[in-house]
Design an enzyme around this catalytic site. Structure first.
Site, short mmCIF file in Angstrom:
data_model
loop_
_atom_site.label_atom_id
_atom_site.label_comp_id
_atom_site.label_asym_id
_atom_site.label_seq_id
_atom_site.Cartn_x
_atom_site.Cartn_y
_atom_site.Cartn_z
CG ASP A 1 55.89 98.34 65.10
OD1 ASP A 1 56.20 97.95 63.95
OD2 ASP A 1 56.42 99.31 65.64
CG ASP B 1 57.63 97.04 59.00
OD1 ASP B 1 57.38 96.55 60.10
OD2 ASP B 1 57.35 98.20 58.69
#
Ligand code: NAG
Ligand code: NAG
Ligand code: NAG
Ligand code: NAG
Ligand code: NAG
Length: 446
Positions: A108, A323
């Site tokens: 992440d 992201d």
């Protein structure tokens, strides 16, 4: 809160041997990135719909926060929700402890903490491997409260001189337990030809005894954010890169770490030079990878978008994040509308949003034989760098429903550049020097 008090009562720091602090400045390795849906029997359209749904969940949580009375709860909570509300998109194999115990974790880039579920577990979610038991590892060491990495937590707590963490991902996902030092092992799992095994001692991680959320068939998470607790910040040199293969390609994507992360030897597809743009620091959200986006073009046509739509607001909201754990790109609403209008004027087909794929800007596909459709490239104009996204990386053909759709969605709060738009780009996050570099590359050819 009751469960947290219970946690404090039940946790007793296990005994273990002290370890030397010896972070090697030349640590490097590469890992295979497995897509969370890899190995399932979904059709291509179902895979995409699932990814879009996950990404909607990731953003919906933020909008529910933004909808609360102003001022926004607190920007840290808001942005954590923004990119980490649901599970990420990619998994890596790694091992914890001595002897090493292998497991799979979600990577992440939107959060920092490295954590796994630990025995004895008070509240745990399903995972494929046994919970990590610190008593079986000779290198486990609970961190004292005075440890600098304990101070780096947003919600540190102290119990019997041991650092206790709580980490929230928005909606219902969270983890709490002891912050500890451990030896982690990367590579050497037979996942890559030139992969050598790297053992990294003294990595601070969360040994989670109270956890909630969805681990998407993994046994923990590895944070790659900019903050001090992330894996990239804890190992030197602090940089990583990844090359994501085509969305539905059977060839896995790759993650390169430390000295292995560089674009110089990248197999580039077009002779396009490496481009770089600085990260922007959002004081309210210092662990996130914000970029300075100035505008968007479709082909050579610059769209009428006020650059202020991409700015970070005084309260920490807004801005543009890159992201890896969000599938499609979420564009600030007015910028999305400009892109939609730009497509409507360059694609001579009637637009529709009446599809089952969950995207709002679609065209009937294939077009009638007497209509020629040329889809332009999409260009992100960053500070000092242009990122050209070819049609296959921003439009999606939902073939069973017969639509060509824009693989982007509008959002009222900030912009997130998702991984669908990053296919076949080798992207380097140089955290130490605070810039992002990228170059087009056929990622399925290593
Ligand atoms: C780990 O420790 C637990 C309890 O201390 C024990 O039951 C288990 O067998 C151990 N596992 C290994 C692989 O040693
Ligand atoms: C934990 O590891 C860090 C290095 O990452 C080291 O500086 C520190 O001394 C270690 N703490 C303990 C208690 O071993
Ligand atoms: C779909 O299009 C109709 C009319 O063009 C519009 O009223 C509606 O709000 C759109 N729905 C979405 C989800 O964008
Ligand atoms: C394409 O053909 C259809 C009928 O076959 C016609 O209605 C339409 O106007 C034509 N479109 C163009 C752009 O020529
Ligand atoms: C990016 O594209 C714009 C418009 O095409 C151009 O003016 C600018 O020089 C380009 N910047 C870089 C760094 O290539």
């Amino acid at each position: 809160m009751a469960s947290f008090v219970l946690l404090l009562i039940l946790l007793s720091p296990p005994m273990s041997l002290p370890v030397a602090h010896c972070n090697d400045d030349s640590v490097g390795f590469q890992l295979k990135l497995t897509h969370v849906d890899a190995g399932t029997s979904y059709t291509k359209l179902q895979l995409l719909s699932r990814a879009i749904a996950r990404s909607k969940a990731r953003v919906a949580a933020l909008q529910s926060v933004a909808a609360l009375a102003a001022p926004v709860v607190d920007p840290i909570t808001a942005a954590r929700i923004l990119v980490t509300a649901s599970s990420g998109e990619f998994l890596v194999d790694l091992a914890i402890g001595t002897p090493p115990r292998y497991y799979t974790a979600i990577i992440d880039t939107g959060s920092d903490l490295i954590w796994t579920q630990c025995a004895p577990c008070l509240l745990c979610v399903d995972q494929p491997t046994p919970y990590f038991n610190a008593r079986n590892s000779t290198t486990y060491r609970a961190l004292p409260c005075r440890s600098p990495l304990c101070a780096a937590l947003s919600y540190p707590a102290c119990y019997q001189k041991v650092c206790v963490y709580q980490y929230y991902y928005g909606d219902t996902a969270s983890t709490a337990g002891v912050l500890a030092n451990e030896t982690f092992t990367f590579g050497g799992t037979g996942t890559g030809n030139s992969t050598t095994k790297v053992r990294a001692p003294n990595v601070a991680f969360g040994c989670g005894s109270i956890n909630a959320g969805d681990l998407a068939s993994s046994s923990g998470m590895v944070g790659f954010g900019r903050g001090p607790l992330s894996l990239v910040s804890q190992l030197g040199p602090s940089r990583f890169s990844y090359c994501l293969t085509s969305y539905l390609s059977p060839t896995p994507s790759r993650l390169y770490f430390g000295v292995f992360a560089n674009l110089n030897s990248t197999n580039t597809s077009s002779g396009t030079p490496v481009q770089s743009t600085p990260f922007v620091l959002n004081q309210a959200l210092p662990n996130m990878y914000f970029l300075s986006l100035k505008g968007i073009s479709l082909g050579t046509k610059r769209l009428p978008i006020d650059p202020l739509l991409f700015a970070i607001n005084d309260d920490g909201t807004g801005g543009v994040i890159i992201d890896s754990g969000t599938s499609i790109t979420w564009l600030q609403q007015d910028a999305y509308e400009a892109v939609r209008q730009g497509l409507l004027s360059s694609i001579p087909l009637p637009a529709t949003n009446d599809t089952d794929i969950g995207l709002d800007t679609c065209f009937p596909w294939p077009p009638p034989p007497n209509v020629t459709v040329t889809v332009p490239d999409f260009v992100f104009h960053f500070d000092s760098a242009n990122m050209t996204v070819p049609p296959e990386n921003y439009m999606v053909i939902a073939s069973t429903t017969g639509y060509l759709c824009l693989a982007m969605a509008p959002t009222g709060v900030g912009t997130i550049i998702g991984n669908y738009q990053q296919q076949n780009l080798h992207i380097l996050y140089d955290v130490a020097n605070s810039f992002l570099s990228f170059v087009p590359s056929p990622c399925n050819i290593i």
